[in-house]
Design an enzyme around this catalytic site. Sequence first.
Site, PDB file in Angstrom:
ATOM      1  N   HIS A  42       0.956  -1.206   0.048  1.00 32.09           N
ATOM      2  CA  HIS A  42      -0.050  -0.052  -0.095  1.00 32.09           C
ATOM      3  C   HIS A  42       0.853   1.186  -0.133  1.00 32.09           C
ATOM      4  O   HIS A  42       1.887   1.372   0.718  1.00 32.09           O
ATOM      5  CB  HIS A  42      -0.625   0.253   1.212  1.00 32.09           C
ATOM      6  CG  HIS A  42      -2.007  -0.926   1.321  1.00 32.09           C
ATOM      7  ND1 HIS A  42      -2.451  -1.461   2.377  1.00 32.09           N
ATOM      8  CD2 HIS A  42      -2.426  -1.708   0.188  1.00 32.09           C
ATOM      9  CE1 HIS A  42      -3.310  -2.672   2.405  1.00 32.09           C
ATOM     10  NE2 HIS A  42      -3.465  -2.601   0.952  1.00 32.09           N
ATOM     11  N   GLY A  66      -5.690   0.261  26.535  1.00 29.84           N
ATOM     12  CA  GLY A  66      -6.545  -0.521  26.935  1.00 29.84           C
ATOM     13  C   GLY A  66      -7.041  -1.336  25.788  1.00 29.84           C
ATOM     14  O   GLY A  66      -8.412  -2.399  26.129  1.00 29.84           O
TER      15      GLY A  66
END
Length: 321
Positions: free
Chosen positions: A276, A299
């Site tokens: 890409h 988290g």
Amino acid sequence: MEDYELFNRNTQAIIYGFQRNPIQRMLDFDFVSKREKQSVAAIIRPTQTAAISYHKVFYGYKEIVIPIYKTLNLAMKKHPNADVMINFASFRSSYETSKEALESDTIRTVVIIAEGIPERQSRELIKIAEEKKKNIIGPATVGGIMAGAFKIGNTAGTLENITLSKLYRPGSVGFVSKSGGLSNEMNFMISQTTDGVYEGIAIGGDRYPGSRLIDHLMRYEANPKIKMLVALGEIGGTDEYAIVDALKDGKITKPIVVWVTGTAAKILPKGLQFGHAGAMADSSMETADAKNRALKKAGAIVPESYEDFDKEIRKRANSGL
């Protein structure tokens, strides 16, 4: 349709470019998903002589015809309920045709398949979309799918892949990826480890995609039918740090499993581009390892490697999906 939805079971699209296989695959998906109305409203073929012609296709066991128009403007007038334009035009003309769709009154979402669109043009399209509160998927994308509702072009492959990945009915996982090829693999992985995909989007691998990973994750966060988030980023750029910020700010509360591909780059020559246009780390912050560490610290559930991605998804699903 809610603001957090791009598609539903009534969504219809105008296809720019005469692409037989993607059109038929969309209709096959419609049939196995038991849609009442086919998702392809019209086709644009600017090279034809007539203003209107017709293309014969299969819809299940029946043959139907779909109108082919010479201009996008005429198609939009004839099909005002079609709010998605899937643009198969080459990079040479994708900008002009996408711009026309974004500036129309009826098109809400533009999907740009082509890669290689100049970055300046991509940024101009993004600006138009933001001003008009419209959506872009791509450039350089395979598209996306809302399970049991709407499929873009070649997304998720053939009918056999659709069936194996259970995409003919909705699950409760919202998935977003930069890679279109890996999104097909992820659809199957999610079907084997959870109740399946609710919606999956491949934003495309260009340096300036029309929408970011976080844009779709925030839509999924707002959608009560989606219970779990899965994201697949890649080396290069800083888009994944927007996910980090959203986690820190409490904007993402649903469980999210993330992996950033390209960790092998550290053993390869510096500055190597991975396929890409956007898959190249210009700084240590843009490396896959740095992003994975930041996401885990904020988290997110981050596996030790891509090989463990399915295990972490299954573990999270089994704990309360």
